[in-house]
Design an enzyme around this catalytic site. Sequence first.
Site, PDB file in Angstrom:
ATOM      1  N   ASP A   1       0.836  -1.205   0.000  1.00  0.00           N
ATOM      2  CA  ASP A   1       0.000   0.000   0.000  1.00  0.00           C
ATOM      3  C   ASP A   1       0.871   1.255   0.000  1.00  0.00           C
ATOM      4  OD1 ASP A   1      -2.161  -1.687   0.377  1.00  0.00           O
ATOM      5  OD2 ASP A   1      -2.140  -1.447   2.557  1.00  0.00           O
TER       6      ASP A   1
HETATM    7  N1  URA Z   1      -1.328  -6.002   3.817  1.00  0.00           N
HETATM    8  C1  URA Z   1      -1.732  -4.732   3.904  1.00  0.00           C
HETATM    9  O1  URA Z   1      -2.731  -4.434   4.558  1.00  0.00           O
HETATM   10  N2  URA Z   1      -1.024  -3.799   3.256  1.00  0.00           N
HETATM   11  C2  URA Z   1       0.075  -4.057   2.526  1.00  0.00           C
HETATM   12  O2  URA Z   1       0.676  -3.140   1.959  1.00  0.00           O
HETATM   13  C3  URA Z   1       0.480  -5.396   2.451  1.00  0.00           C
HETATM   14  C4  URA Z   1      -0.234  -6.347   3.116  1.00  0.00           C
END
Ligand code: URA
Length: 263
Positions: free
Chosen positions: A111
Site C-alpha cells: 500500500d
Molecule cells: N497487507 C496490507 O494491509 N497492506 C500491505 O501493503 C500489504 C499487506
Amino acid sequence: MTQPPYPLRLQKFLARAGAASRRGSEDLMTAGRVTVNGVVTTELGTKVDPATDTVCLDGIPLSLTDTHTYLMLNKPAGYLTTMDDPQGRPTVKELIPHAEHPGLFPVGRLDYDTTGLLLFMTDGELAHRLLHPRHKVAKRYRALVDGALTEEAAQPLREGVTLHDGPTQPALIRIGEVAAKRLTPREKLRLEADETFSPWQTTAWCTISEGRKRQVRRMFAHIGHPVLALKREAFGPLELADLPSGAHRPLTESELEALRQSV
Ligand code: URA
C-alpha cells in the site's frame, strides 16, 4: 513485461548480459575483448540489436534471453506500487534503476503507506509463480497496532477471520511490546473525553501466505486493533534486514536460488 528499446548501446547490452557493470563493460570493450559479428569493437557509442547481432566476450557469445534482473527495495511510505500513475503521484519507479533495467516490475504490491521489502524483477515467469496462491509464499509484516493487543484478542487471526472478500487462512501472529503512545495535546484531551480512545499501541508480527488487498490492515481492524504503521520485513526466504529506507540492492545468487526453490 515491456521490451527494452532496441538497438541498445553495447556497454548496456554487456551489463544486462551479466558480463560486468556498465563501467566494467566499457573497460572490457576498450581492452578489445568484445566482438560484434566477429569484429573487435572498442567504440563506446556502438549500438547492437540483440535479435540480429552476435556479441562475444573473449570469443564466447553472450545472450540476453535468460539474463534477468532481480532486486529488492526498501519502500518508504508515500509511494504507489505501480510503474505508471496517470495522476502523477510518486511511484516506486522513481526509486529503482528502471532505465538501466528495462522491463523491471514490482512483484505484488505494498500500500501507499506500507513500507519495507518490495521485490522487483524482469522475470515474468518466476514472478507469476511467486504470486500464485498455490505456492503459498509467506510474507512477514511488522505492524504497529492501536491499543494493547492480547493473545486472546489475536487468537481469531490465528484461526482465520471472515473479511468482506471471504475467510482468511490462519496467520502466524507474534505479539511484541505494548507501549504508551506519545500523545499530542489534542489526543490528551481526547483521552479524557473518549473512553474508546486507547493510550496504548502494540508491536506485532503477522505472517500470511495470501496477498489480498490491504489484508493485514483489514485483519487487525477486524479484531478491533487498527494498524498505525505497517512494514514488510520478509518475502519468502528474503529478509529486508538493514537495507535503508528508499535503498535497493540486487539479490545475491543464494537469495535467488532460495527464491526459486520456494516455488
Ligand atoms: N497487507 C496490507 O494491509 N497492506 C500491505 O501493503 C500489504 C499487506
